[in-house]
Design a protein around this motif. Structure first.
Motif, PDB file in Angstrom:
ATOM      1  N   ALA A 103      47.697  37.801  43.334  1.00  0.00           N
ATOM      2  CA  ALA A 103      46.825  37.089  44.273  1.00  0.00           C
ATOM      3  C   ALA A 103      45.888  36.134  43.536  1.00  0.00           C
ATOM      4  N   GLN A 110      46.791  42.536  42.469  1.00  0.00           N
ATOM      5  CA  GLN A 110      45.562  41.760  42.310  1.00  0.00           C
ATOM      6  C   GLN A 110      45.778  40.563  41.390  1.00  0.00           C
ATOM      7  N   LEU A 153      48.165  44.512  54.396  1.00  0.00           N
ATOM      8  CA  LEU A 153      47.471  43.663  53.435  1.00  0.00           C
ATOM      9  C   LEU A 153      46.956  44.551  52.295  1.00  0.00           C
ATOM     10  N   LEU A 169      41.331  44.350  53.686  1.00  0.00           N
ATOM     11  CA  LEU A 169      42.341  45.197  53.057  1.00  0.00           C
ATOM     12  C   LEU A 169      42.729  46.332  53.990  1.00  0.00           C
ATOM     13  N   GLY A 192      46.447  36.348  49.120  1.00  0.00           N
ATOM     14  CA  GLY A 192      46.651  37.766  49.380  1.00  0.00           C
ATOM     15  C   GLY A 192      48.112  38.129  49.376  1.00  0.00           C
ATOM     16  N   ALA A 194      43.843  41.150  47.996  1.00  0.00           N
ATOM     17  CA  ALA A 194      43.221  39.914  48.470  1.00  0.00           C
ATOM     18  C   ALA A 194      42.329  39.363  47.375  1.00  0.00           C
TER      19      ALA A 194
END
Length: 750
Positions: free
Chosen positions: A456, A453, A482, A493, A469, A485
């Motif tokens: 990103a 996180q 994925l 996700l 992402g 994001a």
């Protein structure tokens, strides 16, 4: 301290007074004479050959200064009697081979300035007429360069060795000018000739400029500090061209247009113009070059002096009628200002001999370089307008304007390149700082999801994107998931993309960055991604750890396409992110290994104790808690008869059964050997008995499927009671119940 030894110190006494003294035998004899001074009194100590030892700052070394005659030293009596060693002070900064430069008192300096101002007022506005004014003008024109020579010579005495030569040449140049004025005055008084630039004294005074230029050239090469060669050279050439164009317009053309001007006087005036121009150029280089030994305020004063000398020669060439009035006229006022500035340069350079002037020099040089280009452009515009308003322009002026324009164009191109280079350096510096901040932020994160996180978020922030992402490779390596994001819808996700035929898959397979302006026109963009990517630019970079692909980092939702620099930044961020992701994975693996039993996959005893302490604290607040301890019956006999591998197989089977039957909110752990523990929160003894029967039945079924017989499981149950002092009491109670159950089962009646 040995009284027979003589030591010298310079520093600050304990009372705060600045002292300089030498402890010799005579001092100790007088200090120990038996005289008891009154507290706070002062006593005169007669010292033979008092010497001062100190440290010089330029250059740093130990020096010794001894006056030729004895002197009296007054010290506080208690300090003189104590014999305490004085702490050294950094207040003294002199040269060990030369006598120190003595700063004049403020009153003396004010008196000198008042006297100089009064002399100038008398020269300009005074009622002096005839020969008196003529002689007074000669005196002023002789004294002014003589004072400048003395100031420059003093600077050459106190400055460090590598900075003295230039000031000595300046002193010699000023002395030559003073001697030339003296010869001119003597010739006019003795021979009663008219004041003329063709006289021997005036021509001799013009030797000031060659000597001044030699001093400036030596000052430019005196130190070996960092130089800005091309920029300083272009600025010097630009100043020379601008000065030449200005001299031609204001000095040379009026000089050639003067009627009845003799050849010798013409050459004398022309030599003055050219000499002042050369001095102006070299003085300007001293200002612009940070490595010059003449820097800071002294260099600016030298530049002002050269400009004042040039203005004086221009006035002499333009207004010959005023020049006929003799020395000290209005045309000589710029020359007097030049001598005053040269004097100030010498004084300020000597006063800064022990001070750090590097910052001042850099500031003056920076401002000078910033002013050269606009000043030259302004001068070119003014001279071009003047040439356009005239019917005819001389060849000399046209050539000088052409050279000035060409140099201005070259300098402008160099300045533009310098601006581009500085912009690129600033961009790289900002990117480096951003990556350092990212590195600091990632270093504080050890959880994989938190790390993803953060990466990103920083990718969107650094690239001015609204979304970013991270996609990670799955275990089989055939698809990308994925995992994180930022700025994208939550439902994206967990989406899986094939490595073959996808945009980020191409990035992972080829190990290169890729960008597209319109995702709707990109064939590698998957249909499920077009909804949240839209038509905005997208860029992706591979996550590589030691050449091994981990996934891809992408940024999207920008107003403008990605350029090469931004793609490079994205790649650098991806490299750092790959290291952080791998570190987070390794940290989770280490944490899992430290809290998990490697044989059964259950929690180990360390994790059990941590969870038990937390659940026990919750039970104290009213939450129900039951502990169940399992033990495998006849396990040792089975292990000895079938081998350790077969015993490990039984332990794994029981561990898997216990994990399957235990709720997610509860914990199952291997306590040690063939003992297991289950913590049942929000449960009762009756529910625990049901749980035990279910585990025993499931374990018996699994053993029967594998053909293993002769092993059963016993269990002991203990429910939390407020009287229990600590978590170990709960386990001890369950363990006691276990042994009671095993004893009951071993009885034949059971």
């Amino acid at each position: 301290m040995d009284p027979s030894a003589g030591e010298c110190w310079c520093g600050r006494a304990a009372s705060g007074a600045d002292v300089s003294h030498c402890t010799t035998r005579s001092v100790h004899r007088q200090a120990s004479s038996g005289h008891t001074p009154r507290p706070g009194g002062r006593r005169a100590l007669r010292i033979r050959r008092p010497c001062v030892n100190f440290w010089t700052t330029s250059p740093p070394r130990r020096a010794r200064l001894c006056p030729p005659r004895p002197a009296s030293l007054f010290l506080p009596a208690q300090e003189a009697m104590s014999g305490d060693r004085y702490q050294p002070s950094t207040a003294i900064a002199v040269n060990s081979k030369r006598r120190p430069w003595i700063r004049l008192p403020p009153r003396a300096r004010a008196g000198i300035l008042v006297a100089a101002a009064a002399a100038l007022v008398i020269l300009v506005l005074g009622p002096l007429r005839g020969s008196v004014r003529h002689g007074y003008g000669h005196l002023i024109m002789i004294v002014a360069p003589a004072i400048a020579a003395a100031a420059c010579f003093n600077a050459g005495r106190v400055l460090p060795a590598q900075r003295r030569a230039g000031w000595r040449w300046f002193a010699g140049a000023a002395a030559v000018a003073a001697l030339g004025q003296l010869l001119a005055a003597a010739g006019e008084v003795a021979l009663r000739t008219a004041h003329s630039y063709a006289s021997a004294g005036q021509l001799f005074a013009l030797l000031f400029y060659p000597l001044f230029c030699v001093g400036a050239a030596i000052a430019l090469r005196a130190t070996g500090g960092p130089r800005r060669g091309a920029e300083v050279t272009l600025d010097g050439a630009l100043i020379a061209a601008a000065g030449a164009a200005l001299m031609i317009r204001l000095g040379l053309e009026p000089l050639l247009a003067r009627p009845g001007l003799g050849t010798a006087e013409l050459y004398g005036l022309l030599a003055g113009l050219l000499g002042s121009l050369a001095a102006l150029c070299l003085a300007a280089l001293s200002v612009l070059d940070q490595a010059s030994s003449v820097s800071g305020r002294a260099a600016a004063a030298l530049l002002g002096a050269a400009a004042a000398f040039g203005l004086g020669h221009v006035l002499h060439a333009v207004w010959p009628a005023v020049n006929g009035e003799g020395p000290g006229g209005p045309n000589d006022l710029p020359l007097l200002g030049g001598w005053a500035l040269l004097t100030y340069a010498g004084v300020i350079s000597a006063s800064e001999a022990s001070q750090r002037t590097a910052q001042v020099a850099k500031r003056v040089a920076r401002r000078g370089r910033q002013a050269v280009l606009p000043a030259a452009a302004l001068l070119l515009g003014v001279l071009g307008l003047d040439a356009a308003l005239r019917s005819a322009v001389s060849v000399d002026r046209g050539f000088s304007l052409a050279v000035l324009g060409a140099l201005l164009a070259v300098r402008s191109a160099y300045a533009l390149r310098a601006v581009e280079r500085q912009t690129e350096e600033y961009r790289r510096l900002s990117h480096t700082r951003a990556l350092v901040e990212v590195s600091h932020a990632l270093a504080c994160s050890t959880e994989l999801d938190r790390t993803l996180q953060l990466v990103a978020h920083w990718a969107a922030r650094l690239l001015n994107a609204r979304g970013a992402g991270i996609e990670l490779l799955t275990e089989d390596g055939e698809s990308l998931e994925l995992r994180a994001a930022y700025g994208l819808p939550p439902h994206v996700l967990g989406i899986l993309y094939p490595v073959e035929g996808s945009f980020t898959g191409w990035v992972v397979r080829h190990g290169r960055t890729r960008a597209t302006i319109d995702p709707s026109q990109e064939p590698l963009i998957q249909p499920e991604s077009r909804d949240f990517l839209g038509n905005t630019p997208v860029a992706a970079a591979p996550l590589l750890y030691r050449g091994r692909p981990l996934g891809a980092l992408f940024a999207c939702a920008r107003e403008r396409p990605f350029d090469e620099n931004e793609l490079e930044l994205l790649r650098a961020l991806a490299d750092q992110a790959a290291i952080a992701i791998e570190n987070a994975r390794l940290f989770e693996q280490v944490r899992t290994l430290s809290l998990t039993d490697p044989l059964t996959g259950l929690a180990n005893r360390r994790q059990l104790e941590r969870e038990l302490a937390r659940e026990f604290a919750a039970a104290r607040r009213g939450r129900k808690l039951v502990a169940v301890v399992f033990d495998l019956d006849n396990f040792k006999k089975y292990n000895d008869g079938h081998g350790h591998l077969a015993g490990d197989e039984v332990l794994r089977i029981f561990g898997s059964v216990l994990a399957q039957e235990t709720r997610a909110m509860n914990m199952a752990a291997r306590y040690g050997g063939d003992e297991f523990v289950a913590l049942l929160s929000d449960s009762t003894r009756e529910r625990a008995m049901v749980f035990i029967e279910r585990v025993r039945e499931r374990f018996h079924e699994r053993l029967a499927e594998l053909g293993r017989t002769g092993i059963t499981a016993s269990a002991g149950v203990a429910e939390y009671h407020p009287s229990m002092p600590d978590p170990h009491a709960l386990i001890a109670a369950a363990d006691q119940a276990l042994y009671q159950a095993k004893a009951a089962r071993e009885q034949p009646q059971a």
